[in-house]
Design a protein around this motif. Structure first.
Motif, PDB file in Angstrom:
ATOM      1  N   THR A  38     -26.940 -30.943 -99.659  1.00  0.00           N
ATOM      2  CA  THR A  38     -26.144 -29.686 -99.852  1.00  0.00           C
ATOM      3  C   THR A  38     -24.193 -29.940 -99.631  1.00  0.00           C
ATOM      4  O   THR A  38     -23.809 -31.151 -98.844  1.00  0.00           O
ATOM      5  CB  THR A  38     -26.414 -29.682 -98.252  1.00  0.00           C
ATOM      6  N   ILE A  39     -24.093 -28.502-100.895  1.00  0.00           N
ATOM      7  CA  ILE A  39     -22.095 -28.837-100.982  1.00  0.00           C
ATOM      8  C   ILE A  39     -21.377 -28.287-101.197  1.00  0.00           C
ATOM      9  O   ILE A  39     -22.150 -26.867-100.926  1.00  0.00           O
ATOM     10  CB  ILE A  39     -22.270 -30.041-102.453  1.00  0.00           C
ATOM     11  N   LEU A  40     -20.449 -28.210-100.627  1.00  0.00           N
ATOM     12  CA  LEU A  40     -19.408 -26.606-100.522  1.00  0.00           C
ATOM     13  C   LEU A  40     -18.591 -26.635-102.003  1.00  0.00           C
ATOM     14  O   LEU A  40     -17.821 -27.451-102.106  1.00  0.00           O
ATOM     15  CB  LEU A  40     -18.441 -27.118-100.045  1.00  0.00           C
ATOM     16  N   PHE A  46     -15.748 -29.354-105.573  1.00  0.00           N
ATOM     17  CA  PHE A  46     -17.308 -30.003-105.020  1.00  0.00           C
ATOM     18  C   PHE A  46     -17.025 -30.931-103.288  1.00  0.00           C
ATOM     19  O   PHE A  46     -16.289 -32.038-103.232  1.00  0.00           O
ATOM     20  CB  PHE A  46     -18.556 -30.108-104.822  1.00  0.00           C
ATOM     21  N   PHE A  47     -17.430 -30.875-102.562  1.00  0.00           N
ATOM     22  CA  PHE A  47     -17.304 -31.278-101.306  1.00  0.00           C
ATOM     23  C   PHE A  47     -18.650 -31.581-100.185  1.00  0.00           C
ATOM     24  O   PHE A  47     -19.692 -30.636-100.754  1.00  0.00           O
ATOM     25  CB  PHE A  47     -16.724 -31.001-100.520  1.00  0.00           C
ATOM     26  N   ILE A  57     -15.582 -27.499 -92.703  1.00  0.00           N
ATOM     27  CA  ILE A  57     -16.551 -27.005 -93.282  1.00  0.00           C
ATOM     28  C   ILE A  57     -16.029 -25.146 -93.352  1.00  0.00           C
ATOM     29  O   ILE A  57     -16.259 -24.630 -93.702  1.00  0.00           O
ATOM     30  CB  ILE A  57     -18.118 -26.655 -92.510  1.00  0.00           C
ATOM     31  N   GLU A  58     -14.956 -24.979 -91.901  1.00  0.00           N
ATOM     32  CA  GLU A  58     -14.979 -23.922 -90.715  1.00  0.00           C
ATOM     33  C   GLU A  58     -14.284 -23.371 -92.128  1.00  0.00           C
ATOM     34  O   GLU A  58     -13.822 -21.809 -93.038  1.00  0.00           O
ATOM     35  CB  GLU A  58     -14.628 -23.744 -90.044  1.00  0.00           C
ATOM     36  N   GLU A  67     -21.905 -22.264 -99.974  1.00  0.00           N
ATOM     37  CA  GLU A  67     -23.614 -23.492-100.000  1.00  0.00           C
ATOM     38  C   GLU A  67     -24.006 -23.309-100.934  1.00  0.00           C
ATOM     39  O   GLU A  67     -24.403 -22.738-101.633  1.00  0.00           O
ATOM     40  CB  GLU A  67     -23.360 -23.582 -98.074  1.00  0.00           C
ATOM     41  N   LYS A  68     -24.047 -24.607-101.325  1.00  0.00           N
ATOM     42  CA  LYS A  68     -25.479 -24.762-102.673  1.00  0.00           C
ATOM     43  C   LYS A  68     -26.007 -26.053-102.883  1.00  0.00           C
ATOM     44  O   LYS A  68     -25.092 -27.094-102.023  1.00  0.00           O
ATOM     45  CB  LYS A  68     -24.758 -24.070-103.803  1.00  0.00           C
ATOM     46  N   LYS A  69     -26.634 -26.844-103.973  1.00  0.00           N
ATOM     47  CA  LYS A  69     -27.819 -28.023-103.457  1.00  0.00           C
ATOM     48  C   LYS A  69     -26.937 -28.477-104.499  1.00  0.00           C
ATOM     49  O   LYS A  69     -26.793 -27.319-105.901  1.00  0.00           O
ATOM     50  CB  LYS A  69     -28.989 -27.920-103.544  1.00  0.00           C
TER      51      LYS A  69
END
Length: 70
Positions: A38-40, A46-47, A57-58, A67-69
Motif C-alpha cells: 500500500t502506497i500513498l 509515492f510513499f 499519513i494524515e 492511497e493505492k496498491k
C-alpha cells in the motif's frame, strides 16, 4: 533511540520477502516497495504507507495524496 530496523520489527513483526516478489521501486524516503504494498501517491512521488507515522499519513491525505496498491 532504536535502530530503524528494530523499530520496523517492533511495528510489523518479523517478515521476509520471497525472492519472487517484484520490486516496484524505491519510495520518496528510500524504502523498497514491492508490488501489492500500500502506497500513498502525491504528484509524481509515492510513499510506502506502512513506514509512515500516522501524522504524516494524515498530512498527505489532507493535501490530496491518493492511497493505492503498488
Amino acid at each position: 533511540m532504536n535502530h530503524p530496523v528494530v523499530e520496523q520489527l517492533e511495528r510489523t513483526g518479523y517478515s521476509f520477502r520471497v525472492k519472487d516478489s517484484i520490486l516496484y521501486g524505491l519510495d520518496g524516503l528510500g524504502n523498497e516497495v514491492y508490488e501489492g504494498d500500500t502506497i500513498l501517491t502525491f504528484n509524481e512521488e509515492f510513499f510506502l504507507k506502512e513506514t509512515l507515522p500516522s501524522d504524516a499519513i494524515e498530512i498527505l491525505e489532507v493535501i490530496g495524496a491518493e492511497e493505492k496498491k503498488a
